[in-house]
Design a protein around this motif. Structure first.
Motif, PDB file in Angstrom:
ATOM      1  N   VAL A   1      36.387  26.854  39.202  1.00 19.33           N
ATOM      2  CA  VAL A   1      34.988  27.259  39.292  1.00 19.33           C
ATOM      3  C   VAL A   1      34.793  28.532  38.476  1.00 19.33           C
ATOM      4  N   PRO A   2      33.584  28.704  37.938  1.00 18.48           N
ATOM      5  CA  PRO A   2      33.314  29.939  37.197  1.00 18.48           C
ATOM      6  C   PRO A   2      33.506  31.146  38.112  1.00 18.48           C
ATOM      7  N   GLY A   3      34.068  32.214  37.587  1.00 11.78           N
ATOM      8  CA  GLY A   3      34.326  33.386  38.405  1.00 11.78           C
ATOM      9  C   GLY A   3      33.527  34.602  38.001  1.00 11.78           C
ATOM     10  N   GLY A   4      32.464  34.396  37.241  1.00 19.12           N
ATOM     11  CA  GLY A   4      31.655  35.533  36.819  1.00 19.12           C
ATOM     12  C   GLY A   4      32.433  36.454  35.899  1.00 19.12           C
ATOM     13  N   SER A   5      32.351  37.757  36.148  1.00 22.77           N
ATOM     14  CA  SER A   5      32.996  38.739  35.281  1.00 22.77           C
ATOM     15  C   SER A   5      34.519  38.676  35.348  1.00 22.77           C
ATOM     16  N   GLN A   6      35.079  38.068  36.407  1.00 23.22           N
ATOM     17  CA  GLN A   6      36.524  37.969  36.554  1.00 23.22           C
ATOM     18  C   GLN A   6      37.088  36.686  35.956  1.00 23.22           C
ATOM     19  N   GLY A   7      36.242  35.854  35.404  1.00 27.41           N
ATOM     20  CA  GLY A   7      36.699  34.618  34.782  1.00 27.41           C
ATOM     21  C   GLY A   7      36.840  33.494  35.793  1.00 27.41           C
ATOM     22  N   PRO A   8      37.233  32.316  35.307  1.00 33.12           N
ATOM     23  CA  PRO A   8      37.350  31.150  36.192  1.00 33.12           C
ATOM     24  C   PRO A   8      38.480  31.329  37.204  1.00 33.12           C
ATOM     25  N   ARG A   9      38.378  30.606  38.308  1.00 36.61           N
ATOM     26  CA  ARG A   9      39.418  30.663  39.331  1.00 36.61           C
ATOM     27  C   ARG A   9      39.637  29.276  39.903  1.00 36.61           C
ATOM     28  N   PHE A  10      40.848  29.060  40.429  1.00 42.08           N
ATOM     29  CA  PHE A  10      41.164  27.801  41.084  1.00 42.08           C
ATOM     30  C   PHE A  10      40.702  27.860  42.528  1.00 42.08           C
ATOM     31  N   VAL A  11      40.133  26.758  42.998  1.00 46.77           N
ATOM     32  CA  VAL A  11      39.723  26.645  44.393  1.00 46.77           C
ATOM     33  C   VAL A  11      40.410  25.411  44.967  1.00 46.77           C
ATOM     34  N   ILE A  12      41.013  25.572  46.131  1.00 44.03           N
ATOM     35  CA  ILE A  12      41.728  24.491  46.799  1.00 44.03           C
ATOM     36  C   ILE A  12      40.958  24.085  48.050  1.00 44.03           C
ATOM     37  N   ASN A  13      40.728  22.795  48.204  1.00 43.20           N
ATOM     38  CA  ASN A  13      40.097  22.284  49.421  1.00 43.20           C
ATOM     39  C   ASN A  13      41.205  22.050  50.447  1.00 43.20           C
ATOM     40  N   GLN A  14      41.319  22.950  51.430  1.00 42.73           N
ATOM     41  CA  GLN A  14      42.396  22.878  52.418  1.00 42.73           C
ATOM     42  C   GLN A  14      42.342  21.598  53.247  1.00 42.73           C
TER      43      GLN A  14
END
Length: 70
Positions: free
Chosen positions: A39-52
């Motif tokens: 997902v887009p992470g704004g100023s920190q860049g993209p990040r991984f998101v895990i659906n637990q």
């Protein structure tokens, strides 16, 4: 729930009768790969998101039971 990163997921705490550590690690990695998104992470860049929830379901579908982490 959804978790950014994967520090709390993976093979730790999953048990399956007869499964080797290598098999548990491989199945956990496969499940993690299948339930992550970027997902887009704004100023920190993209990040991984895990659906637990989906990760737990994936492991359960492979015959694993969640237990206490070692």
């Amino acid at each position: 729930g959804v978790l950014a990163g994967c520090a709390l997921l993976g093979s730790a705490g999953w048990t399956k009768p007869g499964a080797t550590e290598e098999q548990v690690n491989r199945d956990a990695a496969d499940c993690l790969f299948n339930v992550q998104s970027v997902v887009p992470g704004g100023s920190q860049g993209p990040r991984f998101v895990i659906n637990q929830d989906r990760h737990r379901q994936c492991m359960a579908n492979r015959g694993y039971t969640a237990g206490a982490a070692k």
